[in-house]
Design a protein around this motif. Structure first.
Motif, PDB file in Angstrom:
ATOM      1  N   VAL A  40       0.567  -1.124   0.059  1.00  0.00           N
ATOM      2  CA  VAL A  40      -0.392  -0.002  -0.524  1.00  0.00           C
ATOM      3  C   VAL A  40       0.436   1.517  -0.593  1.00  0.00           C
ATOM      4  O   VAL A  40       1.762   1.450   0.529  1.00  0.00           O
ATOM      5  N   ASP A  41       0.926   2.154  -1.289  1.00  0.00           N
ATOM      6  CA  ASP A  41       1.241   2.880  -1.110  1.00  0.00           C
ATOM      7  C   ASP A  41       1.007   4.187  -1.619  1.00  0.00           C
ATOM      8  O   ASP A  41      -0.478   4.342  -1.702  1.00  0.00           O
ATOM      9  N   GLU A  42       1.937   5.541  -1.143  1.00  0.00           N
ATOM     10  CA  GLU A  42       1.041   7.184  -1.549  1.00  0.00           C
ATOM     11  C   GLU A  42       1.686   7.338  -2.799  1.00  0.00           C
ATOM     12  O   GLU A  42       3.000   7.270  -2.939  1.00  0.00           O
ATOM     13  N   ILE A  43       1.221   7.758  -3.545  1.00  0.00           N
ATOM     14  CA  ILE A  43       2.038   8.455  -4.744  1.00  0.00           C
ATOM     15  C   ILE A  43       0.923   9.709  -5.509  1.00  0.00           C
ATOM     16  O   ILE A  43       0.314  10.664  -4.912  1.00  0.00           O
ATOM     17  N   GLY A  44       2.264  10.901  -5.044  1.00  0.00           N
ATOM     18  CA  GLY A  44       2.356  12.729  -5.326  1.00  0.00           C
ATOM     19  C   GLY A  44       1.686  12.810  -6.510  1.00  0.00           C
ATOM     20  O   GLY A  44       1.443  11.755  -7.401  1.00  0.00           O
ATOM     21  N   GLY A  45       0.777  13.388  -6.453  1.00  0.00           N
ATOM     22  CA  GLY A  45      -0.072  14.159  -7.320  1.00  0.00           C
ATOM     23  C   GLY A  45       0.781  14.456  -8.719  1.00  0.00           C
ATOM     24  O   GLY A  45       1.026  14.069 -10.243  1.00  0.00           O
ATOM     25  N   ALA A  46       1.866  14.803  -8.517  1.00  0.00           N
ATOM     26  CA  ALA A  46       3.316  15.745  -9.119  1.00  0.00           C
ATOM     27  C   ALA A  46       3.341  14.320  -9.921  1.00  0.00           C
ATOM     28  O   ALA A  46       4.010  14.535 -10.785  1.00  0.00           O
ATOM     29  N   ASP A  47       3.417  13.249  -9.668  1.00  0.00           N
ATOM     30  CA  ASP A  47       3.862  11.908  -9.945  1.00  0.00           C
ATOM     31  C   ASP A  47       2.601  10.573 -10.436  1.00  0.00           C
ATOM     32  O   ASP A  47       3.427   9.373 -11.220  1.00  0.00           O
ATOM     33  N   CYS A  48       1.793  11.534 -10.495  1.00  0.00           N
ATOM     34  CA  CYS A  48       0.589  10.720 -11.607  1.00  0.00           C
ATOM     35  C   CYS A  48       0.423  10.707 -12.456  1.00  0.00           C
ATOM     36  O   CYS A  48      -0.352   9.962 -13.863  1.00  0.00           O
ATOM     37  N   GLY A  49       1.108  11.767 -13.414  1.00  0.00           N
ATOM     38  CA  GLY A  49       1.039  11.919 -14.853  1.00  0.00           C
ATOM     39  C   GLY A  49      -0.224  12.639 -15.359  1.00  0.00           C
ATOM     40  O   GLY A  49      -0.419  12.141 -16.749  1.00  0.00           O
ATOM     41  N   PHE A  50      -0.770  13.240 -14.693  1.00  0.00           N
ATOM     42  CA  PHE A  50      -1.972  14.253 -15.166  1.00  0.00           C
ATOM     43  C   PHE A  50      -1.676  14.846 -17.135  1.00  0.00           C
ATOM     44  O   PHE A  50      -0.701  15.339 -16.630  1.00  0.00           O
ATOM     45  N   ALA A  51      -3.007  14.573 -17.501  1.00  0.00           N
ATOM     46  CA  ALA A  51      -2.252  14.765 -18.406  1.00  0.00           C
ATOM     47  C   ALA A  51      -4.257  15.017 -19.333  1.00  0.00           C
ATOM     48  O   ALA A  51      -5.312  15.006 -18.445  1.00  0.00           O
ATOM     49  N   TYR A  52      -4.130  15.157 -20.558  1.00  0.00           N
ATOM     50  CA  TYR A  52      -5.796  15.082 -20.950  1.00  0.00           C
ATOM     51  C   TYR A  52      -6.679  13.528 -20.627  1.00  0.00           C
ATOM     52  O   TYR A  52      -6.265  13.357 -21.614  1.00  0.00           O
ATOM     53  N   ARG A  53      -7.358  14.172 -19.879  1.00  0.00           N
ATOM     54  CA  ARG A  53      -8.192  12.598 -19.666  1.00  0.00           C
ATOM     55  C   ARG A  53      -6.902  11.781 -19.592  1.00  0.00           C
ATOM     56  O   ARG A  53      -7.549  10.110 -19.702  1.00  0.00           O
ATOM     57  N   SER A  54      -6.104  12.070 -18.361  1.00  0.00           N
ATOM     58  CA  SER A  54      -5.304  10.464 -18.549  1.00  0.00           C
ATOM     59  C   SER A  54      -4.814  10.848 -17.762  1.00  0.00           C
ATOM     60  O   SER A  54      -4.813  11.849 -16.599  1.00  0.00           O
ATOM     61  N   SER A  55      -4.067   9.555 -16.676  1.00  0.00           N
ATOM     62  CA  SER A  55      -2.317   9.794 -16.284  1.00  0.00           C
ATOM     63  C   SER A  55      -2.561   8.085 -15.764  1.00  0.00           C
ATOM     64  O   SER A  55      -2.851   7.741 -16.627  1.00  0.00           O
ATOM     65  N   ILE A  56      -1.490   7.678 -14.990  1.00  0.00           N
ATOM     66  CA  ILE A  56      -0.384   6.736 -14.733  1.00  0.00           C
ATOM     67  C   ILE A  56      -1.953   5.424 -14.406  1.00  0.00           C
ATOM     68  O   ILE A  56      -1.072   4.550 -14.816  1.00  0.00           O
TER      69      ILE A  56
END
Length: 308
Positions: free
Chosen positions: A163-179
């Motif tokens: 169980v981990d925490e992924i910071g917002g900056a590491d979520c790879g957010f883009a237009y309607r997308s993420s990691i």
């Protein structure tokens, strides 16, 4: 009528709980091989681990608003995410950060934030589904998207069993997308949103919403006015779920607006000169987002179009 269709029409017996049509906004879906209801993050993790220990396929299902399941059903374990609630994990004079359980109904959360005078999610009113689904495709509408407020995502990493925490900056957010999109590695357990303490919305960025509110783009309005206007606009397009109205039973809008460079947009305007000005919004780096709905309509597939 097929046997599955006939059985789906009478969802009253206890055994019918495995019919996935109960849990999807399209009211579609055959029988799950195994159904597990998880009401906490710990139960979500436990059920996924147990299913994997049995070498079963796993389907994580929460609001059921972004999925189409056939009458054949799902042969493995379906984990129904039914965790609820939120708690404040950080705050100061200007902001509040809340940790929201993955199964919290999204529009209930938006209504709560508006009622509490927390700005940042108001233009995302009326979107079906759960809070845990929102970072997966970076849910957005009417000029807002969750990437602007998500500070962390609590996840179960199926590759490492942690169980981990992924910071917002590491979520790879883009237009309607993420990691998280197109990957089954992570199961979202909770999401942290940092919101602004304000009775006013963020700057209204979407021209259609600004017109509905009677303000200029960039102005702010009371949170409840912004929410009400968004709900009215969505309802007018049949995009606010109503259990008594089959016309609203959908998976929502699944078209993404094309992103063009300036040369591409200029060419579109030239070729579509006799069809009117293509609705478009400027993006960072000189790109332009063009309305997919406008393009589809001008291509001859207007609202209500039925195929042969």
């Amino acid at each position: 009528m097929s046997d599955v269709s006939a059985q789906r029409t009478a969802l009253t017996e206890p055994a019918d709980a495995r019919f996935l049509a109960r849990y999807t906004t399209l009211r579609l879906g055959g029988v799950a091989g195994r159904l597990a209801v998880a009401t906490t993050a710990e139960e979500i993790v436990q059920n996924v681990r147990e299913a994997e220990g049995r070498a079963e396929q796993v389907l994580i299902l929460a609001g059921g608003s972004n999925v189409v399941i056939g009458d054949i059903g799902f042969p493995g374990t379906v984990v129904l995410v039914r965790s609820r609630g939120y708690r404040v994990v950080a705050e100061d004079a200007d902001t509040v950060t809340i940790r929201v359980e993955a199964g919290e109904p999204w529009d209930d959360l938006v209504a709560t934030t508006v009622g509490n005078g927390w700005s940042g999610l108001e233009c995302l009113s009326g979107i079906p589904g759960s809070a845990g689904a929102t970072p997966i495709q970076n849910v957005g509408a009417y000029g807002q998207e969750v990437a602007e407020t998500v500070t962390a995502v609590q996840v179960y990493d199926r590759h490492h069993g942690t169980v981990d925490e992924i910071g917002g900056a590491d979520c790879g957010f883009a237009y309607r997308s993420s990691i998280f999109r197109f990957s089954d590695r992570w199961v979202v357990l909770a999401v942290d949103f940092r919101l602004t303490r304000s009775p006013l919305s963020g700057p209204v960025r979407y021209a259609e919403l600004a017109r509905a509110l009677g303000v200029e783009v960039g102005e702010r309005v009371p949170l409840d006015r912004a929410r009400a206007a968004v709900l009215t606009l969505r309802a007018g397009k049949g995009m606010v779920l109503d259990a008594d109205d089959p016309d609203t039973w959908s998976v929502g809008s699944f078209f993404t607006n094309p992103i063009l460079d300036q040369a591409g947009y200029d060419l579109l305007r030239e070729r579509a000169a006799d069809l009117g000005e293509p609705p478009a919004w400027p993006g960072t780096g000189g790109v332009v987002k063009v309305s997919a709905a406008w393009l589809i309509d001008r291509a001859g597939f207007g609202r209500g179009y039925r195929g042969a």
